[in-house]
Scaffold this motif. Structure first.
Motif, PDB file in Angstrom:
ATOM      1  N   PHE A 194       6.197  13.056  -7.395  1.00 26.59           N
ATOM      2  CA  PHE A 194       6.488  14.413  -8.264  1.00 26.59           C
ATOM      3  C   PHE A 194       4.805  15.238  -7.956  1.00 26.59           C
ATOM      4  O   PHE A 194       4.002  14.749  -7.052  1.00 26.59           O
ATOM      5  CB  PHE A 194       5.676  13.693  -9.516  1.00 26.59           C
ATOM      6  N   GLY A 195       4.956  16.207  -8.300  1.00 23.19           N
ATOM      7  CA  GLY A 195       4.474  17.352  -8.330  1.00 23.19           C
ATOM      8  C   GLY A 195       3.363  17.942  -8.382  1.00 23.19           C
ATOM      9  O   GLY A 195       4.523  17.355 -10.189  1.00 23.19           O
ATOM     10  N   LEU A 196       2.800  18.332  -9.090  1.00 25.67           N
ATOM     11  CA  LEU A 196       2.122  19.159 -10.537  1.00 25.67           C
ATOM     12  C   LEU A 196       2.074  21.096 -10.484  1.00 25.67           C
ATOM     13  O   LEU A 196       1.788  21.059  -9.306  1.00 25.67           O
ATOM     14  CB  LEU A 196       1.345  18.449 -10.916  1.00 25.67           C
ATOM     15  N   TYR A 197       2.935  21.528 -10.909  1.00 24.08           N
ATOM     16  CA  TYR A 197       2.628  22.805 -11.052  1.00 24.08           C
ATOM     17  C   TYR A 197       1.569  23.417 -11.323  1.00 24.08           C
ATOM     18  O   TYR A 197       0.793  23.230 -11.712  1.00 24.08           O
ATOM     19  CB  TYR A 197       3.653  23.675 -12.059  1.00 24.08           C
ATOM     20  N   ASN A 198       0.470  24.823 -10.355  1.00 29.24           N
ATOM     21  CA  ASN A 198      -0.254  24.711 -10.591  1.00 29.24           C
ATOM     22  C   ASN A 198      -1.095  25.584 -11.246  1.00 29.24           C
ATOM     23  O   ASN A 198      -2.343  25.162 -11.793  1.00 29.24           O
ATOM     24  CB  ASN A 198      -0.917  26.205  -9.001  1.00 29.24           C
ATOM     25  N   THR A 199       0.041  26.291 -12.041  1.00 29.91           N
ATOM     26  CA  THR A 199      -0.499  26.815 -13.183  1.00 29.91           C
ATOM     27  C   THR A 199      -0.912  25.803 -15.194  1.00 29.91           C
ATOM     28  O   THR A 199      -1.220  25.800 -15.793  1.00 29.91           O
ATOM     29  CB  THR A 199       0.039  28.260 -13.717  1.00 29.91           C
ATOM     30  N   THR A 251       0.851  -0.915   0.663  1.00 29.11           N
ATOM     31  CA  THR A 251       0.069   0.106  -0.093  1.00 29.11           C
ATOM     32  C   THR A 251       0.771   1.100  -0.079  1.00 29.11           C
ATOM     33  O   THR A 251       1.650   1.335   0.579  1.00 29.11           O
ATOM     34  CB  THR A 251      -1.238   0.328   1.181  1.00 29.11           C
ATOM     35  N   ILE A 252       0.523   2.073  -0.804  1.00 29.47           N
ATOM     36  CA  ILE A 252       1.494   3.782  -1.265  1.00 29.47           C
ATOM     37  C   ILE A 252       0.662   4.618  -0.878  1.00 29.47           C
ATOM     38  O   ILE A 252      -0.523   4.429  -1.643  1.00 29.47           O
ATOM     39  CB  ILE A 252       1.768   3.630  -2.343  1.00 29.47           C
ATOM     40  N   LYS A 253       0.595   5.302   0.668  1.00 33.03           N
ATOM     41  CA  LYS A 253      -0.813   6.385   0.803  1.00 33.03           C
ATOM     42  C   LYS A 253       0.434   7.369   0.190  1.00 33.03           C
ATOM     43  O   LYS A 253       1.262   7.777   0.657  1.00 33.03           O
ATOM     44  CB  LYS A 253      -0.742   6.309   2.471  1.00 33.03           C
ATOM     45  N   VAL A 254       0.304   8.923  -0.140  1.00 32.35           N
ATOM     46  CA  VAL A 254       0.482   9.671  -0.747  1.00 32.35           C
ATOM     47  C   VAL A 254      -1.089  10.881  -0.024  1.00 32.35           C
ATOM     48  O   VAL A 254      -1.915  11.220  -0.294  1.00 32.35           O
ATOM     49  CB  VAL A 254       0.548  10.136  -2.141  1.00 32.35           C
ATOM     50  N   CYS A 255       0.041  12.056   0.771  1.00 30.51           N
ATOM     51  CA  CYS A 255      -0.616  12.938   1.807  1.00 30.51           C
ATOM     52  C   CYS A 255      -0.065  14.037   1.079  1.00 30.51           C
ATOM     53  O   CYS A 255       0.879  14.083   0.723  1.00 30.51           O
ATOM     54  CB  CYS A 255      -1.117  12.723   3.245  1.00 30.51           C
ATOM     55  N   ALA A 256      -0.768  15.323  -0.183  1.00 35.56           N
ATOM     56  CA  ALA A 256      -0.470  16.292  -0.709  1.00 35.56           C
ATOM     57  C   ALA A 256      -0.694  17.399   0.820  1.00 35.56           C
ATOM     58  O   ALA A 256      -1.796  18.209   0.789  1.00 35.56           O
ATOM     59  CB  ALA A 256      -0.959  16.532  -1.774  1.00 35.56           C
ATOM     60  N   ARG A 299       4.549  -3.595   4.372  1.00 33.68           N
ATOM     61  CA  ARG A 299       2.924  -3.423   3.912  1.00 33.68           C
ATOM     62  C   ARG A 299       3.125  -2.377   3.250  1.00 33.68           C
ATOM     63  O   ARG A 299       1.877  -2.840   2.984  1.00 33.68           O
ATOM     64  CB  ARG A 299       2.386  -3.714   5.086  1.00 33.68           C
ATOM     65  N   GLU A 300       3.395  -0.866   3.987  1.00 35.47           N
ATOM     66  CA  GLU A 300       2.737   0.013   3.430  1.00 35.47           C
ATOM     67  C   GLU A 300       3.980   0.939   3.613  1.00 35.47           C
ATOM     68  O   GLU A 300       4.619   1.218   4.758  1.00 35.47           O
ATOM     69  CB  GLU A 300       1.660   0.207   4.250  1.00 35.47           C
ATOM     70  N   ILE A 301       3.453   1.816   2.782  1.00 32.96           N
ATOM     71  CA  ILE A 301       5.210   3.294   2.817  1.00 32.96           C
ATOM     72  C   ILE A 301       3.590   4.562   2.329  1.00 32.96           C
ATOM     73  O   ILE A 301       3.285   4.199   1.557  1.00 32.96           O
ATOM     74  CB  ILE A 301       5.615   3.513   1.503  1.00 32.96           C
ATOM     75  N   ASP A 302       4.140   5.461   3.790  1.00 34.78           N
ATOM     76  CA  ASP A 302       3.067   6.642   3.623  1.00 34.78           C
ATOM     77  C   ASP A 302       3.497   7.607   3.197  1.00 34.78           C
ATOM     78  O   ASP A 302       5.007   7.793   4.057  1.00 34.78           O
ATOM     79  CB  ASP A 302       2.249   6.929   5.206  1.00 34.78           C
ATOM     80  N   PHE A 303       3.667   8.563   2.509  1.00 37.25           N
ATOM     81  CA  PHE A 303       4.708   9.549   2.268  1.00 37.25           C
ATOM     82  C   PHE A 303       3.490  11.275   1.923  1.00 37.25           C
ATOM     83  O   PHE A 303       2.631  10.983   1.920  1.00 37.25           O
ATOM     84  CB  PHE A 303       5.044   9.577   0.074  1.00 37.25           C
ATOM     85  N   TRP A 304       4.146  12.248   2.811  1.00 35.14           N
ATOM     86  CA  TRP A 304       3.504  13.381   2.908  1.00 35.14           C
ATOM     87  C   TRP A 304       4.110  14.261   2.424  1.00 35.14           C
ATOM     88  O   TRP A 304       5.748  14.425   2.058  1.00 35.14           O
ATOM     89  CB  TRP A 304       3.370  13.808   4.315  1.00 35.14           C
ATOM     90  N   THR A 305       3.757  14.766   1.189  1.00 37.81           N
ATOM     91  CA  THR A 305       4.531  15.989  -0.181  1.00 37.81           C
ATOM     92  C   THR A 305       4.172  16.969   0.807  1.00 37.81           C
ATOM     93  O   THR A 305       2.456  17.189   1.341  1.00 37.81           O
ATOM     94  CB  THR A 305       3.822  16.090  -0.643  1.00 37.81           C
ATOM     95  N   GLY A 306       4.645  18.065   0.904  1.00 43.67           N
ATOM     96  CA  GLY A 306       4.915  19.773   1.108  1.00 43.67           C
ATOM     97  C   GLY A 306       5.531  20.931   0.776  1.00 43.67           C
ATOM     98  O   GLY A 306       6.422  20.575   0.490  1.00 43.67           O
ATOM     99  N   GLY A 307       5.515  21.787   1.250  1.00 44.71           N
ATOM    100  CA  GLY A 307       5.824  23.018   1.062  1.00 44.71           C
ATOM    101  C   GLY A 307       5.691  23.842   0.242  1.00 44.71           C
ATOM    102  O   GLY A 307       4.599  23.147  -0.211  1.00 44.71           O
ATOM    103  N   THR A 308       6.171  24.174  -1.434  1.00 40.08           N
ATOM    104  CA  THR A 308       5.335  25.216  -2.185  1.00 40.08           C
ATOM    105  C   THR A 308       6.544  24.288  -3.761  1.00 40.08           C
ATOM    106  O   THR A 308       7.246  23.064  -3.575  1.00 40.08           O
ATOM    107  CB  THR A 308       6.170  26.070  -2.357  1.00 40.08           C
ATOM    108  N   THR A 309       5.627  24.608  -4.395  1.00 39.13           N
ATOM    109  CA  THR A 309       5.913  24.358  -6.461  1.00 39.13           C
ATOM    110  C   THR A 309       7.687  24.566  -5.760  1.00 39.13           C
ATOM    111  O   THR A 309       8.294  23.707  -6.650  1.00 39.13           O
ATOM    112  CB  THR A 309       5.458  24.721  -7.374  1.00 39.13           C
ATOM    113  N   THR A 310       7.959  25.989  -5.147  1.00 41.59           N
ATOM    114  CA  THR A 310       9.350  26.022  -5.339  1.00 41.59           C
ATOM    115  C   THR A 310      10.392  25.814  -4.643  1.00 41.59           C
ATOM    116  O   THR A 310      11.839  25.608  -4.381  1.00 41.59           O
ATOM    117  CB  THR A 310       9.608  28.296  -5.882  1.00 41.59           C
ATOM    118  N   ALA A 311       9.843  25.606  -3.603  1.00 39.92           N
ATOM    119  CA  ALA A 311      11.086  24.701  -2.648  1.00 39.92           C
ATOM    120  C   ALA A 311      10.038  23.192  -1.724  1.00 39.92           C
ATOM    121  O   ALA A 311       9.100  23.799  -0.443  1.00 39.92           O
ATOM    122  CB  ALA A 311      10.698  25.811  -0.932  1.00 39.92           C
TER     123      ALA A 311
END
Length: 140
Positions: free
Chosen positions: A89-94, A39-44, A118-130
């Motif tokens: 990966f992230g996606l630029y907002n515009t 299970t791969i969990k991504v929290c943005a 069994r599971e890997i949870d990822f949290w992505t944070g910050g901004t598109t530039t950092a």
């Protein structure tokens, strides 16, 4: 058993996670096939849409895009004994073009499919530039 590992967007963190914390070993793969439901969990938590990609051990899969402020889990079946990498990966907002969340463009995790993760949870944070990230690994 639950392990929590926290890294910023650094190559040192990516190298440590990719080097065996996720899979438990960097030794040669076992001869027998290992079937593992991962299970791969991504929290943005940043200001951008994020997603993970798994490459290796018979996979080359982009997982669900997760909008800022939400989480989503995907289940992957690993059926070999090969190595795999997890990319964030992230996606630029515009422009909605993609960018690496991990500094230097390295993987956020991976290792050998031993069936112990069994599971890997990822949290992505910050901004598109950092951008930044952290991970939580749950072992069987």
């Amino acid at each position: 058993m639950k392990r929590r590992a926290r890294w910023g967007a650094s190559l040192a963190g990516a190298a440590l996670l990719a080097g065996g914390v996720v899979a438990g070993t960097t030794a040669t793969a076992q001869a027998a096939t290992v079937t593992n439901r991962l299970t791969i969990k991504v929290c943005a938590t940043g200001n951008y849409t994020a997603y993970a990609k798994i490459v290796g051990d018979g996979n080359n899969t982009d997982l669900t895009h997760v909008k800022a402020g939400s989480c989503f889990s995907d289940n992957i079946i690993l059926t070999g004994t090969g190595s795999y990498d997890l990319w964030l990966f992230g996606l630029y907002n515009t422009t909605h073009k993609g960018f690496d969340v991990v500094a230097g463009g390295g993987p956020a995790g991976g290792g050998w499919n031993t069936g112990k993760v069994r599971e890997i949870d990822f949290w992505t944070g910050g901004t598109t530039t950092a951008p930044g990230w952290s991970a939580n690994v749950v072992l069987s």
